[in-house]
Design an enzyme around this catalytic site. Sequence first.
Site, PDB file in Angstrom:
ATOM      1  N   TYR A  20       0.815  -1.210   0.000  1.00  0.00           N
ATOM      2  CA  TYR A  20       0.000   0.000   0.000  1.00  0.00           C
ATOM      3  C   TYR A  20       0.855   1.270   0.000  1.00  0.00           C
ATOM      4  O   TYR A  20       0.563   2.224   0.724  1.00  0.00           O
ATOM      5  CB  TYR A  20      -0.950   0.008   1.209  1.00  0.00           C
ATOM      6  N   ASP A 249     -14.629 -15.694   8.219  1.00  0.00           N
ATOM      7  CA  ASP A 249     -13.232 -15.365   7.958  1.00  0.00           C
ATOM      8  C   ASP A 249     -12.540 -15.094   9.293  1.00  0.00           C
ATOM      9  O   ASP A 249     -12.613 -13.998   9.833  1.00  0.00           O
ATOM     10  CB  ASP A 249     -13.177 -14.141   7.040  1.00  0.00           C
ATOM     11  N   LYS A 278      -2.796 -16.114   9.026  1.00  0.00           N
ATOM     12  CA  LYS A 278      -1.998 -15.197   9.840  1.00  0.00           C
ATOM     13  C   LYS A 278      -1.234 -15.911  10.951  1.00  0.00           C
ATOM     14  O   LYS A 278      -0.104 -16.318  10.778  1.00  0.00           O
ATOM     15  CB  LYS A 278      -2.866 -14.066  10.388  1.00  0.00           C
TER      16      LYS A 278
END
Length: 429
Positions: A20, A249, A278
């Site tokens: 980003y 999720d 993760k």
Amino acid sequence: MCTDNTIDVEFDRQHIWHPYTSMLKPLPNYPVTHANGTRIYLQSGESLVDGMASWWSALHGYNHPELNAAIQQQSQQMSHIMFGGITHKPAIDVCKKLIAMTPKPLQKVFLADGGSVSVEVAIKMAIQYWFSQGNQRKHTIMTPAKGYHGDTFAAMSVCDPINSMHSMYRGFLPEQHFVPAPKSGFYDEFDEREAAVLRSHFQAHHEDIAAFIIEPIVQNAGGMNFYHPQYLKTVRQLCDEFNVLLICDEIATGFGRTGKLFAVEHADICPDIMCVGKALTGGYMTLAATLTTDKVARGICEGEAGVLMHGPTFMGNPLACAVADASLSLLYKNDWQAQVANINQWLEQLKACETLEAVTNVRTLGAIGVVELKRTVDVAKIQRFFVDNGVWIRPFGKLIYLMPPFVSSEDDINALCSAIYKAIAQDAY
């Protein structure tokens, strides 16, 4: 042999794209030489207390001897082997643990490369399930606004369509059906009008909806929204009533982060499909998993294709599976519940930020602490302040948040909370 270990920051700035970040005006990147425990060490000599757990993954801190040993031992046998037509002990061991620790109906495991891929697989599972049942109309996904599920294309299509980082792809992405974001806070009374609104959307669109996907209890990158468990419970009830699959999720929330092993436990529900990632490997390697029920797996495989149409090259990577197996064992060995409870108690000092005029809200849940501001943070400015004050925190939008490693000490959390208070009080953002 070159013995110069200096990190070439100028080459990095000119040639390497970071997450980003603009290549024209890149954010500063701090050169890290090593990390140990809860500390990150910079080339310039600073030692920083980590408040991010490397984007919520390094539960056990860095350079952990048991995780190091798992990687080293597995590397001496095989670092990678194709998963097509072959299986191996690390994959079997980690899948046994995942099945044992997730809600009982989840009995089938697909090992994916990373979180976004596990979401892609979940969506493909849902659509292929209905196709295999002879229902080709159910090919749309329903999801709340303010959600975030990853950066690949199907995952982007179920991120918030207006306010997310993916809004520029609108018109190119598949058109999904969005419902209002949960509004009732985790600790507040549930507003039954939310249930009525959800019902109206299910009634109007269920014939086209293959699945409802949601981040259970915490909408993470979409705004760190801690919402009421009854919202999630209502979604489960409506999915059952209107014949829609439920995808949860748990990539960010799984493995204890919210104070429950999985966030769905706050609502005492089980999804039809669950994504985890993760923290699965303790932050050591990229690995995720998509779990589903016997019903969904059987439904997919009874169809025309006869197989699930997905197969990543690095699926079931032995190194990743071995370290994930060791990391899941460490969760219990280290008593994750006590670790998270301690962190939650220490994070209460963030409430001092409520006295600052610039602050809109302070909230905590499990090992998550959030300070919401009235204006957007200048990331480069505030990260310089944090580094100067010996901590590593990376805010986004109007949010300064903490998701520290579970092994963090009270002194670590004190340092993190103190730096946040000082940054806001001194207008260093």
